[in-house]
Write an enzyme that holds these catalytic residues in place. Structure first.
Site, PDB file in Angstrom:
ATOM      1  N   ASN A 120       0.863  -1.185   0.000  1.00  0.00           N
ATOM      2  CA  ASN A 120       0.000   0.000   0.000  1.00  0.00           C
ATOM      3  C   ASN A 120       0.899   1.235   0.000  1.00  0.00           C
ATOM      4  OD1 ASN A 120      -1.847   2.008   0.449  1.00  0.00           O
ATOM      5  ND2 ASN A 120      -2.443   1.339   2.506  1.00  0.00           N
TER       6      ASN A 120
ATOM      7  N   LYS B 280       0.080   4.252  -0.421  1.00  0.00           N
ATOM      8  CA  LYS B 280      -0.598   5.461   0.077  1.00  0.00           C
ATOM      9  C   LYS B 280      -0.391   6.618  -0.931  1.00  0.00           C
ATOM     10  CE  LYS B 280      -0.224   3.414   4.595  1.00  0.00           C
ATOM     11  NZ  LYS B 280      -0.182   3.524   6.035  1.00  0.00           N
TER      12      LYS B 280
ATOM     13  N   HIS C 261      -9.509   0.995   5.082  1.00  0.00           N
ATOM     14  CA  HIS C 261      -8.235   1.237   5.772  1.00  0.00           C
ATOM     15  C   HIS C 261      -8.470   2.238   6.904  1.00  0.00           C
ATOM     16  CE1 HIS C 261      -4.116   2.565   6.521  1.00  0.00           C
ATOM     17  NE2 HIS C 261      -3.734   1.437   5.940  1.00  0.00           N
TER      18      HIS C 261
ATOM     19  N   GLU D  25      -6.909   4.732   7.828  1.00  0.00           N
ATOM     20  CA  GLU D  25      -6.752   6.138   7.420  1.00  0.00           C
ATOM     21  C   GLU D  25      -8.018   6.658   6.726  1.00  0.00           C
ATOM     22  OE1 GLU D  25      -3.052   5.581   5.343  1.00  0.00           O
ATOM     23  OE2 GLU D  25      -2.082   5.205   7.267  1.00  0.00           O
TER      24      GLU D  25
ATOM     25  N   GLU E  28      -4.908  -4.933  10.812  1.00  0.00           N
ATOM     26  CA  GLU E  28      -3.931  -3.852  11.006  1.00  0.00           C
ATOM     27  C   GLU E  28      -4.275  -3.084  12.280  1.00  0.00           C
ATOM     28  OE1 GLU E  28      -1.851  -2.306   7.227  1.00  0.00           O
ATOM     29  OE2 GLU E  28      -3.796  -1.371   7.287  1.00  0.00           O
TER      30      GLU E  28
ATOM     31  N   GLY F 289       2.564   2.608  10.850  1.00  0.00           N
ATOM     32  CA  GLY F 289       3.479   3.743  10.656  1.00  0.00           C
ATOM     33  C   GLY F 289       4.211   4.185  11.905  1.00  0.00           C
TER      34      GLY F 289
ATOM     35  N   SER G  39       3.793  -1.698  10.529  1.00  0.00           N
ATOM     36  CA  SER G  39       5.235  -1.672  10.800  1.00  0.00           C
ATOM     37  C   SER G  39       5.956  -2.985  10.472  1.00  0.00           C
ATOM     38  CB  SER G  39       5.500  -1.259  12.254  1.00  0.00           C
ATOM     39  OG  SER G  39       5.061   0.067  12.463  1.00  0.00           O
TER      40      SER G  39
HETATM   41  P1  13P Z   1       3.285   0.713   7.697  1.00  0.00           P
HETATM   42  O1  13P Z   1       3.815  -0.592   7.116  1.00  0.00           O
HETATM   43  O2  13P Z   1       4.008   1.904   7.203  1.00  0.00           O
HETATM   44  O3  13P Z   1       3.168   0.635   9.185  1.00  0.00           O
HETATM   45  O4  13P Z   1       1.797   0.883   7.130  1.00  0.00           O
HETATM   46  C1  13P Z   1       0.907  -0.148   7.263  1.00  0.00           C
HETATM   47  C2  13P Z   1      -0.301   0.144   6.474  1.00  0.00           C
HETATM   48  O5  13P Z   1      -1.071   1.037   6.810  1.00  0.00           O
HETATM   49  C3  13P Z   1      -0.555  -0.648   5.267  1.00  0.00           C
HETATM   50  O6  13P Z   1      -1.862  -0.494   4.831  1.00  0.00           O
END
Ligand code: 13P
Length: 236
Positions: free
Chosen positions: A9, A11, A87, A89, A153, A159, A197
């Site tokens: 992903n 983003k 997601h 976010e 997740e 992140g 992460s």
């Molecule tokens: P990170 O791997 O940067 O923690 O992000 C995870 C994520 O949100 C994947 O959708």
């Protein structure tokens, strides 16, 4: 055992198509799904020989006057096999709720794309399992699980560099599979990915020790060296 599914992903990254192509070229493996920003989807699809592409979101209607939105039919046309839905976010920053995500799941399935349905608790707390169950049931009850992929997740791991402790993730996977089985008889066969992460070092632990069927990767999937190392580690 089939190879674990590794979903990248990206983003809202990278900003340049050239860079996106460079990352794609080092991650072109059969078990990889690259989810670039919408505007790069066609170009990335063109250069891939083995990997698939997915989108990071879509709209809940097929067509119409919805300025700025993308239909799942267009994603299908662009060659997407997957779309990430719900997601954290999207939920937190764009106020997507269960009803909206459910509509998207149904629509995406109806056009022949597999939704990667994200779930995960917001905070570390004793009530986590209930929160995870509520999300799963709210999003998937009454839906055929045949083409669904679930991504666990936990919000606190996204992140932050603090991935979910392996024993917790393993327990959660067991619980998720149980809930999926309650939703549908063969629900335990639904692939469940871990995200939050993940890096080249810990990736294989979530597959081999915790038992996840794949990974959903953010930050590291944008770093050519680390991502190809990660892919080697999970497939060897
Ligand atoms: P990170 O791997 O940067 O923690 O992000 C995870 C994520 O949100 C994947 O959708």
């Amino acid at each position: 055992m089939s190879q674990p599914l590794v979903v990248a992903n990206w983003k809202m990254n990278p900003q340049k198509l050239k860079e996106a192509k460079e990352i794609a070229s080092v991650s072109d493996e059969k078990n990889v799904v690259l989810c670039p920003p919408f505007v790069f989807l066609l170009e990335i699809k063109k250069i891939l020989k083995k990997a698939n592409t997915g989108a990071q979101n879509c709209f809940s209607k097929k067509r119409g006057a919805f300025t700025g939105e993308i239909s799942p039919l267009m994603l299908k046309e662009a060659g997407c096999k997957y779309v990430i839905l719900g997601h954290s976010e999207r939920r937190e920053l764009f106020e997507e709720d269960t009803k909206k995500i459910r509509e998207k799941i149904a629509l995406v399935l109806s056009v022949g794309i597999s939704p990667i349905v994200c779930i995960g608790e917001k905070r570390k707390s004793r009530k986590n399992e209930e929160e995870v169950k509520k999300q799963l049931v709210g999003l998937l009850k009454g839906t055929s699980l045949k083409h669904i992929i679930v991504a666990y997740e936990p919000r606190f791991a996204i992140g932050t560099g603090n991935s979910c402790p392996l024993d917790v993730a393993k327990k959660r996977l067991f619980f998720i599979k149980k809930v999926l089985q309650d939703i549908e008889k063969k629900g335990e066969k639904t692939p469940v990915l871990y995200g939050g992460s993940v890096n080249a070092k810990n990736a294989s632990l979530y597959i081999k020790d915790a038992g996840f069927q794949g990974l959903l990767i953010g930050g590291v999937s944008l770093k050519k060296e680390s991502f190809s190392k990660l892919l080697k580690n999970v497939t060897k």
